[in-house]
Design a protein around this motif. Structure first.
Motif, mmCIF file in Angstrom:
data_model
loop_
_atom_site.group_PDB
_atom_site.id
_atom_site.type_symbol
_atom_site.label_atom_id
_atom_site.label_comp_id
_atom_site.label_asym_id
_atom_site.label_seq_id
_atom_site.Cartn_x
_atom_site.Cartn_y
_atom_site.Cartn_z
ATOM 1 N N LEU A 135 0.824 -1.206 0.000
ATOM 2 C CA LEU A 135 0.000 0.000 0.000
ATOM 3 C C LEU A 135 0.857 1.255 0.000
ATOM 4 O O LEU A 135 1.874 1.325 0.699
ATOM 5 C CB LEU A 135 -0.904 0.014 1.231
ATOM 6 N N ASP A 136 0.440 2.230 -0.793
ATOM 7 C CA ASP A 136 1.050 3.551 -0.749
ATOM 8 C C ASP A 136 -0.039 4.575 -1.043
ATOM 9 O O ASP A 136 -1.205 4.221 -1.241
ATOM 10 C CB ASP A 136 2.251 3.671 -1.701
ATOM 11 N N ARG A 137 0.324 5.827 -1.084
ATOM 12 C CA ARG A 137 -0.693 6.876 -1.240
ATOM 13 C C ARG A 137 -1.440 6.790 -2.565
ATOM 14 O O ARG A 137 -2.550 7.284 -2.690
ATOM 15 C CB ARG A 137 -0.042 8.247 -1.106
ATOM 16 N N ARG A 138 -0.850 6.164 -3.557
ATOM 17 C CA ARG A 138 -1.493 6.062 -4.871
ATOM 18 C C ARG A 138 -2.363 4.818 -5.002
ATOM 19 O O ARG A 138 -3.039 4.655 -6.002
ATOM 20 C CB ARG A 138 -0.444 6.077 -5.963
#
Length: 197
Positions: free
Chosen positions: A101-104
């Motif tokens: 998971l990341d901000r995008r």
């Protein structure tokens, strides 16, 4: 899940990020695919209910559910994000590895994917996305068929989806790879419009 742009160019995630927000796309093997217009309320009701039930059952646990639209980048190897050429927006997913998971959005295969079929998306979800999810090694792929009230489940075994399991949308169905989770169908199906024969 939509209409290919047929521009015959090979696109990557870096280009995908520059496309306008008012039209949704997926990127399948470098080809831009325009998403279908907003789905009908039955579709949204099923998607929302799947997410709601899964979210309740995962409360306080490390796995997290997400609902469309969320970009899921499916690299073929260790390529940089900007070079990835497959980005999809599944209806509902579960991700258990926080490192994905990341901000995008999500990079890598979710642990579970559910797509709710509609006439404009059925072929894309059953053929193209099934192949993409199999290649990405998504452990379990659900196809919910609202019109015929059935569920098709593909489970990854030895790196491939074999023959699917097919169930009626009634009582409860457990996730095959996470059997502690289940979906209860009866109240949801009761809300859907009556079938015409």
């Amino acid at each position: 899940m939509g209409l290919p742009l047929r521009d015959h160019q090979h696109h990557t995630y870096s280009e995908y990020l520059t496309w306008p927000d008012d039209v949704r796309y997926e990127l399948i093997d470098g080809q831009a695919v325009m998403m279908a217009p907003a789905p009908n309320l039955d579709h949204q009701d099923i998607v929302g209910e799947l997410f709601y039930q899964i979210r309740q059952q995962l409360e306080g646990k490390p796995c997290r559910p997400f609902i469309a639209p969320v970009d899921v980048r499916l690299p073929r190897g260790d390529e940089a994000n900007e070079d990835i050429d497959t980005v999809v927006q599944p209806d509902v997913i579960i991700v258990c590895d926080p490192g994905k998971l990341d901000r995008r959005g999500v990079r890598g295969a979710p642990d579970w994917v559910a797509e709710v079929l509609s006439p404009s998306t059925a072929a894309h979800d059953q053929v193209v996305k099934r192949r993409i999810y199999e290649r990405a090694r998504v452990p379990e792929y659900w196809l919910v068929h609202p019109n015929d009230r059935t569920l098709t489940i593909y489970t990854l075994r030895d790196g491939a989806y074999g023959r699917p399991d097919i169930f009626e949308l009634k009582e409860t169905t457990r996730l095959q790879t996470m059997p502690e989770l289940e979906i209860a169908w009866d109240a949801l199906v009761e809300r859907l419009p009556k079938q015409e024969f």
